[in-house]
Enzyme design. Sequence first.
Site, PDB file in Angstrom:
ATOM      1  N   SER A  74       0.981  -1.208  -0.109  1.00 22.08           N
ATOM      2  CA  SER A  74      -0.041   0.092  -0.065  1.00 22.08           C
ATOM      3  C   SER A  74       0.848   1.202  -0.039  1.00 22.08           C
ATOM      4  CB  SER A  74      -0.654  -0.023   1.161  1.00 22.08           C
ATOM      5  OG  SER A  74      -0.103  -0.078   2.514  1.00 22.08           O
ATOM      6  N   GLY A 111      -2.007  -4.233   0.806  1.00 22.41           N
ATOM      7  CA  GLY A 111      -2.237  -5.379   1.658  1.00 22.41           C
ATOM      8  C   GLY A 111      -1.178  -6.691   1.149  1.00 22.41           C
ATOM      9  N   ASN A 140       3.954  -5.960   5.296  1.00 22.31           N
ATOM     10  CA  ASN A 140       2.618  -6.983   5.569  1.00 22.31           C
ATOM     11  C   ASN A 140       2.986  -8.014   6.092  1.00 22.31           C
ATOM     12  OD1 ASN A 140       0.686  -4.993   4.980  1.00 22.31           O
ATOM     13  ND2 ASN A 140       0.968  -5.324   2.887  1.00 22.31           N
ATOM     14  N   ASP A 222      -5.153   6.433  10.154  1.00 18.31           N
ATOM     15  CA  ASP A 222      -4.912   5.001  10.782  1.00 18.31           C
ATOM     16  C   ASP A 222      -3.538   5.236  11.294  1.00 18.31           C
ATOM     17  OD1 ASP A 222      -3.273   5.079   8.645  1.00 18.31           O
ATOM     18  OD2 ASP A 222      -4.120   3.653   7.358  1.00 18.31           O
ATOM     19  N   HIS A 225      -0.463   4.840   7.058  1.00 18.63           N
ATOM     20  CA  HIS A 225      -0.322   5.402   5.799  1.00 18.63           C
ATOM     21  C   HIS A 225      -0.348   6.865   5.576  1.00 18.63           C
ATOM     22  CE1 HIS A 225      -2.536   1.565   5.407  1.00 18.63           C
ATOM     23  NE2 HIS A 225      -1.542   1.257   4.549  1.00 18.63           N
TER      24      HIS A 225
END
Length: 250
Positions: A74, A111, A140, A222, A225
Amino acid sequence: MDFEVAELNLRLPILAAAIAGLIVAACGAPASSSDPISEPGEVEPAPADAPNSPTLPEPESAIDPFKIVMLGDSLTAGFGLPPADALPEQLERRLTSETYAVEFVNAGVSGDTSAGGLARYDWSVASVDPDILVLALGANDYLSGLDPAQTRANLSTIVERAQADGTDVFLVSLSARSSAASDPRAAAFAAIYPDLATTYGVPLYEGLMDPGFDKPDLLMPDGLHPTADGVGAIAQPLADTLAEYLSDRD
């Protein structure tokens, strides 16, 4: 008297023809049918050896840009951002402004793990036939609790396949937010990248997200990011490092 007039009438055409012949002789003979004749509005080219003949510069040959694929998750894809604000696109603009001819291909999938990147190598990387692969996977894997040994094996295979294809590899890693003392697994993941760089002789850029850590104004709600400005903050030092790398290739 009528006879004299008739005789004069006969002599006039002869005199006219003689006068016409004198005029032609004075002006020069007409061009023969074999002489080239320019059409109206045309200009005959000057002989090649004529002095002061104008010469046109040779056209400059086009410079083929470095084709760069960035294979990542991402952080590469530009999660939550317009395509133009994603990391590869921002890197391309910065490097182009430094007069480097580059063309980035965004091969980021939100992801994605190292296994996912390996699974789509053929159509995300090999099908593009890039000069350089910027490999930015593994975050990830850590967040998903995967075994560091498996992550290393996946990344190793990607590097080996790229090198077998004649593609240079540029590794990118993230710094662990926790210390090795408190999270030995984080230390194991952090060790993957310098080990790969040494094993395969490829350059390594460490700490991709370091310029955005602990800076809420550069992160999305979040906390993971980057915003468009956050991407800009992490893109600039990476672009500087890539510029040095490209310069060394010239």
